[in-house]
Structures are given as structure tokens and as C-alpha cells.
Design an enzyme around this catalytic site. Structure first.
Site: not given
Ligand code: DX5
Ligand code: ZN
Length: 223
Positions: A10, A35, A37, A39, A68, A70, A139, A177
């Protein structure tokens, strides 16, 4: 050797000031998926990156871009992420009551479609879209931040989803994840996961350690 386990670093844990180089470095270090993320400060309590950043980093890797989302709403942004170079677009089942339609939209753009479930969401929520997904993301933390602690009840959910996938009889990635490190990785693989997202565990120690970190996660045995 667990050669069928895929590692998806990620980039949330990368150095954002050097994002292109970081993406190139994890590619070189053996990442299977990149990956990303996304948000929005609404569906989750944090804001990260948008389609223009995905487009900017796309030329720095030839690996699969695993985006991903969110975000809520999600439909207005699917085209932009597809155009930016996403290969897999994963949405949250909680983010729209019409996730069936959104998955169809993703597929209609020639992209792979993923569905994600938050820790509090039961697996039966996705039983009617099994034919529309290429990836299921469980998750194992509440989404929003890297570096959180793995929630143990995720293991039971992974087992249930593994059984649903086997029944489907089609190749579907089972991704986990949140809070993945060399200890939790063994448990999620034993439970049936085959794609591990890892932010903190990949980027720990800086670029010189990426290959070693990824190798350690991949080296977990699959029985
Ligand atoms: C959380 C993200 C993850 C996150 C994982 O909301 O979707 O992808 O970055 O991070 P670690 O591996 O540090 O838990
Ligand atoms: Zn993620």
C-alpha cells in the site's frame, strides 16, 4: 514456498514527496500489485489521493494497479480512475446501495472489479454479486489509516469468503488489508487469503529494505 501468494504494497506508507520513485522501488523489489488507497474524508476520516496522482505514477510501474476506493459517492469517479490507469477497481459494499450496478460499470470499462467489506459488515452482503467480482477485499482494520492493529475476527470472515469463492468455482482474489505483518500474514493465509496488502510492513526501514520485507511476507507457507 508460497509462490501463489501475492503481495500488494500500500503506497499509503510511501514517501509522498517521492511517490514515483517509491512505486518504481516496490516494483523492483517484487511487488505483485501496487495498492492505491483513495480516501475522501467522508466515507473514511482521512483524505489521500485522486485520479490525477494515479495517472502521474502509472508510468513508474508495469505491475497491476489495484485501486481501493474508500469514497462515497463512488459512481461519479469510476471513469476517472479507469482512465488514470487502474487495472482493478475495488469499491466498498457500504458505500452505495447499488454496488451491483457499480461493479457492472467497472467491468463495462474493461477493468477488474473488486468489492470490499469493513470489519463490521457481514459476508452475506456480497453473496449476490459473486459473479461480478474478480477480487474480494476483507478489511482487517477500520479503513482510514495505515499502521493499525489487525482485528482477529477478520480470520473467520476470510474463511467464510474462501468457502464462497470455492463454491463459485472461478478465480477470485481474496485480499486482506490492514495490520498485515509477518505474524498476522501466516494466520490470514491459513484462513484462505491469497493477496496481502501491506503498507507499514513493506515500507519499514526505507528503500534498501523493500525487497527483504516483501520476500519475508511472501515466504509465509501456504498449506
Ligand atoms: C487502510 C488502507 C490500507 C492501509 C494498510 O485504510 O486501506 O491499505 O494502508 O496499512 P498497514 O499495512 O500499515 O496496516
Ligand atoms: Zn487499502
Amino acid at each position: 514456498m508460497a509462490s501463489n501468494i501475492k503481495i500488494a504494497p500500500s503506497i499509503l506508507s510511501a514517501d509522498f514527496a517521492r511517490l514515483g520513485q517509491e512505486v518504481a522501488a516496490i516494483t523492483e523489489a517484487g511487488a505483485d500489485y501496487i495498492h492505491v488507497d483513495v480516501m475522501d474524508g467522508h466515507f473514511v476520516p482521512n483524505i489521500t489521493i485522486g485520479p490525477d496522482v494515479v495517472k502521474a505514477i502509472r508510468p513508474h510501474s508495469d505491475k497491476i494497479f489495484d485501486v481501493h476506493l474508500m469514497i462515497e459517492p463512488v459512481d461519479p469517479y469510476i471513469n476517472a480512475f479507469a482512465d488514470a490507469g487502474a487495472d482493478i477497481i475495488t469499491i466498498h459494499a457500504e458505500a452505495t446501495p447499488h454496488f451491483h450496478r457499480t461493479l457492472q460499470l467497472i467491468r463495462s470499462l474493461g477493468k477488474k472489479a473488486g468489492i470490499s467489506l469493513n470489519p463490521g459488515t457481514p459476508v452475506n452482503m456480497i453473496e449476490n454479486v459473486m459473479d461480478l467480482v474478480d477480487l474480494i477485499l476483507i478489511m482487517s482494520v477500520n479503513p482510514g489509516f495505515g499502521g493499525q492493529k489487525f482485528i482477529p475476527s477478520s480470520l473467520e470472515k476470510i474463511g467464510k469468503v474462501r468457502a464462497m469463492i470455492e463454491k463459485e468455482g472461478r478465480r477470485i482474489d481474496l485480499q486482506v488489508d490492514g495490520g498485515i505483518n509477518i505474524e498476522t500474514a501466516q494466520n490470514v493465509i491459513d484462513a484462505g487469503a491469497d493477496v496481502l496488502v501491506a503498507g507499514t510492513a513493506t515500507f519499514a526501514g526505507g528503500p534498501d529494505k523493500y525487497a527483504e520485507n516483501i520476500r519475508a511476507l511472501r515466504g509465509i507457507k501456504k498449506y
